[in-house]
Design an enzyme around this catalytic site. Structure first.
Site, PDB file in Angstrom:
ATOM      1  N   SER A 161     -60.139  93.299 -51.769  1.00  0.00           N
ATOM      2  CA  SER A 161     -61.239  92.740 -50.987  1.00  0.00           C
ATOM      3  C   SER A 161     -62.238  92.037 -51.905  1.00  0.00           C
ATOM      4  CB  SER A 161     -61.896  93.844 -50.152  1.00  0.00           C
ATOM      5  OG  SER A 161     -62.804  93.330 -49.214  1.00  0.00           O
TER       6      SER A 161
ATOM      7  N   ASP B 131     -56.004  91.025 -40.387  1.00  0.00           N
ATOM      8  CA  ASP B 131     -57.231  91.006 -41.181  1.00  0.00           C
ATOM      9  C   ASP B 131     -58.034  89.735 -40.892  1.00  0.00           C
ATOM     10  OD1 ASP B 131     -59.169  91.117 -43.178  1.00  0.00           O
ATOM     11  OD2 ASP B 131     -57.739  91.431 -44.812  1.00  0.00           O
TER      12      ASP B 131
ATOM     13  N   HIS C 253     -57.450  94.859 -42.499  1.00  0.00           N
ATOM     14  CA  HIS C 253     -58.083  94.916 -43.815  1.00  0.00           C
ATOM     15  C   HIS C 253     -58.291  96.356 -44.289  1.00  0.00           C
ATOM     16  CE1 HIS C 253     -60.442  92.943 -47.009  1.00  0.00           C
ATOM     17  NE2 HIS C 253     -61.179  94.033 -46.987  1.00  0.00           N
TER      18      HIS C 253
END
Length: 329
Positions: free
Chosen positions: A166, A268, A298
């Site tokens: 991320s 995501d 995600h």
């Protein structure tokens, strides 16, 4: 949606109180600890290799904003002269939440399984320390690893990887560009990028690739990270949207970067960041490899590390790191 993922989400939602108003930064961080850090940490803690199989050290290194904590894990071997490749890892959390604890036990497992040194960075977070403070800390740590390779039992020629998940993957892309252009790294350049669910541009870019950014709308309500949560965290982070250290797709050139291994989740909101950025690297002549996981969103492997697809992601991750250590061959 993957049935195991859907069931895990439903169970979590049933046990999570609905907030009465916008959460404070303290509440956001406490929720991240409860729903992300602790499940991931607990799962890997129960599967740690024997303590005798690795050496764990916390070090504090100098940075412009004060000392930076780095957690180093080295495989334990009889040959004291043995050297290993290194993975410098940056945790996720949009530059606002998260800590060195998130990936700690998983990185210990990777160190032993893959026989490489891992260096896990605790960097400054917003809003207390706005962009680019976290980037600066991580770059200082990357340079420290290069300077102290010998004392870390590292041979950079065996592999000098940078990676994260991320925001950590976003940071890794930026560090790779900075290191490519910095004479400091001449003769000791990075050899690979590990990019798991990276953020590459916000808001969605205009022009030639703008039409490829569909996931931010298609997946806007998909937990664990919705579009509203994402944009709220970006606002706290405080980065100018046109700064390539926030939106690495905007770097004028990606040529000369090391091979990159990607993980992308189909549900995501950031799915297309990874897909578009991988295409941009490939077009610039960078070796790439990308894995797309259907039915999950995600960071699902952090919240729910026990489900089958999370186990598959971890096995693929090890193969991806091995690919990077072979220079993408």
């Amino acid at each position: 949606m993957d049935p195991e993922f859907a069931a895990a989400l439903a169970e979590e939602a049933a046990n999570t109180p609905i907030p009465s108003g916008p959460p404070t930064i303290e509440q956001i961080r406490a929720g991240f600890v409860q729903h992300v850090i602790m499940p991931h940490k607990t799962y890997h803690e129960q599967r740690l290799p024997p303590a005798s199989s690795y050496i764990h050290q916390d070090k504090r290194i100098p940075g412009d904003g004060g000392n930076i904590l780095v957690r180093c894990v080295t495989p334990a071997v009889e040959d004291g002269n043995k050297r290993f490749p290194v993975l410098v890892y940056v945790h996720g959390g949009c530059g606002v939440v998260g800590s060195i604890e998130l990936d700690d036990f998983h990185l210990r497992r990777l160190s032993v399984d893959l026989q490489l040194v891992t260096v896990n960075i605790e960097y400054r977070l917003a809003p207390e320390h706005l962009f680019p403070a976290g980037i600066e800390d991580c770059y200082a740590a990357l340079k420290w690893v290069a300077e102290n390779a010998s004392s870390l039992n590292v041979d950079l020629s065996q592999g000098f990887l940078v990676g994260g998940h991320s925001a950590g993957a976003n940071f890794a892309t930026v560090l790779a560009h900075m290191a490519r252009d910095d004479p400091f790294f001449e003769g000791r350049q990075l050899t690979g990028q590990l990019l798991r669910g990276p953020a590459a541009h916000r808001p969605a870019p205009s022009g030639a690739v703008g039409h490829e950014y569909k996931a931010i709308e298609e997946n806007q309500n998909n937990p664990p990270l919705t579009r509203g949560m994402l944009l709220g965290l970006y606002q706290i982070y405080g980065a100018p949207p046109t700064d390539p250290r926030f939106a690495p797709l905007l770097y004028p050139s990606h040529a000369g970067l090391p091979p990159a291994y990607f993980h992308v989740m189909d549900l995501d909101p950031l799915r297309d960041d990874g897909i578009v950025y991988e295409k941009a690297l490939r077009a610039a002549g960078v070796k790439t490899r990308i894995e797309l996981y259907n039915g999950v969103s995600h960071g699902f492997h952090l919240n729910f590390p026990w489900i089958t697809l999370a186990k598959n992601v971890r096995e693929d991750l090890k193969e991806g790191i091995r690919w990077l250590l072979k220079r993408g061959d």
